[in-house]
Design an enzyme around this catalytic site. Structure first.
Site, short mmCIF file in Angstrom:
data_model
loop_
_atom_site.label_atom_id
_atom_site.label_comp_id
_atom_site.label_asym_id
_atom_site.label_seq_id
_atom_site.Cartn_x
_atom_site.Cartn_y
_atom_site.Cartn_z
N SER A 175 0.77 -1.57 0.22
CA SER A 175 0.18 -0.01 0.38
C SER A 175 0.80 0.95 -0.03
O SER A 175 0.70 2.23 -0.63
CB SER A 175 -0.97 0.18 1.13
OG SER A 175 -0.01 0.09 2.51
N HIS A 203 -5.58 -3.73 -3.23
CA HIS A 203 -5.38 -2.94 -3.62
C HIS A 203 -4.59 -3.19 -5.07
O HIS A 203 -4.94 -2.27 -5.88
CB HIS A 203 -3.58 -1.94 -3.08
CG HIS A 203 -3.92 -1.02 -1.90
ND1 HIS A 203 -4.91 0.18 -2.09
CD2 HIS A 203 -3.71 -1.68 -1.09
CE1 HIS A 203 -4.24 0.57 -1.07
NE2 HIS A 203 -3.84 -0.23 -0.22
N LYS A 234 -12.16 0.64 -1.70
CA LYS A 234 -10.73 1.00 -3.49
C LYS A 234 -11.33 0.91 -4.20
O LYS A 234 -12.29 1.37 -4.41
CB LYS A 234 -9.55 0.87 -2.75
CG LYS A 234 -8.86 0.04 -0.83
CD LYS A 234 -7.67 -0.25 -0.65
CE LYS A 234 -7.85 -0.01 0.60
NZ LYS A 234 -8.09 -0.60 1.84
#
Length: 392
Positions: A175, A203, A234
């Protein structure tokens, strides 16, 4: 004699002063969507503001009610939750999935349910805090291998031969650095030593893989990655998280993952939102194409400007400046020009590795990138002038 509570007040004030003096004090800023150019968030596909998701959330709330009402094991598990779990299992090519309210809870719950004092856990040194905390709270014996170093992992696993259950844990996309783990290498090393592999693909989901199934997904099946975690807030623009794997794993988590057992179920409107996001992920692959075009262009032009970008082919583009004060100055200059960029300092990253965490989105236009690059070039110039004045 000190009044009751004075020791607490003194301790709080001391911790606050120390943190401020080190230049590490964190602040929140209330923002109106669209008021600034956001290069700090994780809305990688530009779905968070899509009106179709907002309508799906409203419709889900109208049909099921606004709140989850109870935990999944009491009366909070609704048809929309069941449908979402099936859809997530299909996306990742695994038999079953389990919803959690946040990614942090998914990692804590999974590690707490799988690990105890007889478990040896091997974690990448740059893993997310939730993975580190999960192993610690479970009481597992943990070792951290050098970032991305399969040789170091191999040595640690070899030393722990025949020493209880072993679990290798890694982020999929890291991240703060934006680099992608060597999933194939981790899987092969884990298998060779009889260890399970757990990957948090927070992610990567929606961004990587042929169908947005992440850096693990269907490319690395359940035999290679038995425990897969993903988040929904996300790239998918919604909220919550999930764990996916074998039916036996999911059944085990339902019985023993305390953050799952003792938490009110996700609001049904949020689950409906995620179902719509997954529909758009499949129907609109051009979002991923547009995102990766933006990434390539940004990196090419940033290199032309001589900006110290770390190596990353993902939406996370770290501009490593080293010094925390320097990072805060650049962030302030960007804010003056109406741009939000993450200013990341220790302890989130190691000392001397402070950086601007620039994140890109399919929602960014070419004009947005032009503006960002122009301001970054200006920051570099201002920084060089200030450094020259300091030397003279």
């Amino acid at each position: 004699m000190a009044a009751p509570g004075d020791s607490w007040a003194t301790w709080l004030a001391g911790r606050s002063s120390e943190h401020r003096a080190r230049g590490l004090w964190r602040t929140r800023r209330s923002r109106v969507p669209g008021a600034v150019l956001d290069f700090a968030g994780n809305d990688y596909l530009g779905l968070a503001g899509d009106p179709r998701l907002a309508e799906a959330q409203a419709e889900g709330a109208r049909h099921y009610g606004a709140g989850g009402r109870a935990s999944h094991l009491v009366s909070g598990h609704l048809a929309v939750h069941e449908a979402l779990e099936h859809r997530l299992a299909t996306l990742t090519g695994r038999p079953a999935a389990l919803l959690f309210s946040t990614g942090y809870m998914a990692n804590l719950g999974t590690l707490q349910a799988l690990c105890d004092s007889d478990t040896r856990v091997f974690q990448d040194r740059l893993n997310h805090a939730s993975l580190i905390d999960g192993a610690r709270l479970a009481g597992a014996r943990s070792r951290r291998f050098h970032h991305g170093d399969l040789g170091d992992l191999e040595r640690l696993l070899a030393r722990a031969a025949d020493d209880g259950r072993r679990l290798v844990v890694s982020d999929g996309v890291f991240s703060m650095d934006g680099d992608v783990a060597d999933i194939a290498g981790l899987a092969a090393t884990s298998t060779r030593h009889g260890a399970w592999l757990m990957v948090d693909d927070a992610h990567g989901l929606g961004v990587l893989g042929e169908a947005g199934d992440g850096c693990v997904g269907r490319a690395h099946g359940i035999e290679r990655v038995p425990v897969l975690v993903g988040t929904l807030g996300k790239a998918l623009g919604s909220a919550g998280a999930f764990v996916t794997g074998s039916q036996a794993l999911i059944d085990h988590l339902i019985q023993f993952a305390r953050p799952y057992i003792y938490t009110t179920a996700q609001p049904p409107g949020v689950a409906a939102t995620t179902l719509k996001a997954l529909e758009l992920l499949e129907a609109e692959p051009e979002r991923r194409d547009r995102l990766h075009t933006r990434i390539r262009r940004f990196r090419k032009e940033a290199a032309t400007l001589g900006l110290p970008l770390a190596a990353s082919s993902t939406p996370i583009q770290p501009l490593v400046l080293g010094d925390s004060q320097r990072v805060m100055c650049w962030a302030a200059w960007l804010a003056e020009r109406g741009m939000a960029v993450g200013a990341i300092r220790e302890p989130t990253v190691p000392r001397g590795q402070a950086r601007l965490r620039i994140t890109l989105s399919a929602a960014h236009t070419d004009a947005d990138l032009d503006a960002l690059l122009e301001v970054l070039a200006d920051c570099s110039t201002r920084d060089a002038i200030a450094e020259g004045e300091a030397i003279s």
